[in-house]
Design an enzyme around this catalytic site. Structure first.
Site, PDB file in Angstrom:
ATOM      1  CB  SER A 175      30.958  43.072  35.916  1.00  0.00           C
ATOM      2  OG  SER A 175      32.326  42.731  35.836  1.00  0.00           O
ATOM      3  N   GLY A 198      33.796  40.125  34.474  1.00  0.00           N
ATOM      4  CA  GLY A 198      34.838  39.776  35.440  1.00  0.00           C
ATOM      5  C   GLY A 198      34.344  39.612  36.865  1.00  0.00           C
ATOM      6  CE  LYS A 256      31.622  47.891  30.221  1.00  0.00           C
ATOM      7  NZ  LYS A 256      32.771  47.657  29.387  1.00  0.00           N
ATOM      8  CG  HIS A 301      32.176  46.266  35.030  1.00  0.00           C
ATOM      9  ND1 HIS A 301      31.859  45.652  33.836  1.00  0.00           N
ATOM     10  CD2 HIS A 301      31.053  46.878  35.463  1.00  0.00           C
ATOM     11  CE1 HIS A 301      30.576  45.890  33.557  1.00  0.00           C
ATOM     12  NE2 HIS A 301      30.061  46.617  34.533  1.00  0.00           N
TER      13      HIS A 301
END
Length: 123
Positions: free
Chosen positions: A92, A94, A25, A51
């Site tokens: 990601s 989030g 990531k 992340h």
């Protein structure tokens, strides 16, 4: 004096810090000196389960140097040093999808002899 000190600290922040190989990531982070200009940096690591793990560690390190930051998004990197290739993709949950074209330009500057590609699809 503060602005000058901030600019100095900003210039010492490396544009790219990623693992030497593997799939992992990454986050694109905008770093700012207090009240000053900012720059975008790439951080990608295999130890990170999320992340946010990378972003939080990066934010912590930057705060110690008196710098603020915000996460612009994330994705994944596939780094194949034996082929001199890096592929940027995914997103990601989030933070949303980073601008992979920005990430690609940063990576090209750090790895000029690599073939670096990106795609918006994939997770």
């Amino acid at each position: 004096a503060m602005a000058a000190a901030g600019a100095g600290a900003l210039s010492r922040v490396s544009d790219v810090e990623i693992d030497g190989d593997g799939v992992f990531k990454y986050v694109l982070v905008r770093v700012r000196a207090a009240g000053g200009p900012g720059k975008d940096v790439v951080r990608g690591h295999g130890w990170a389960e999320y992340h946010a793990d990378i972003y939080e560690r990066t934010a912590q390190e930057l705060a110690q140097q008196g710098l603020d930051c915000e996460c612009l998004g994330g994705g994944r990197l596939s780094h194949r040093p034996e082929e001199r290739k890096i592929h940027v993709y995914g997103y990601s949950v989030g933070f949303g999808r980073a601008d992979h074209s920005v990430t690609t330009e940063k990576l090209k500057a750090k790895y000029p002899d690599y073939e670096i590609t990106w795609a918006d699809e994939g997770y």
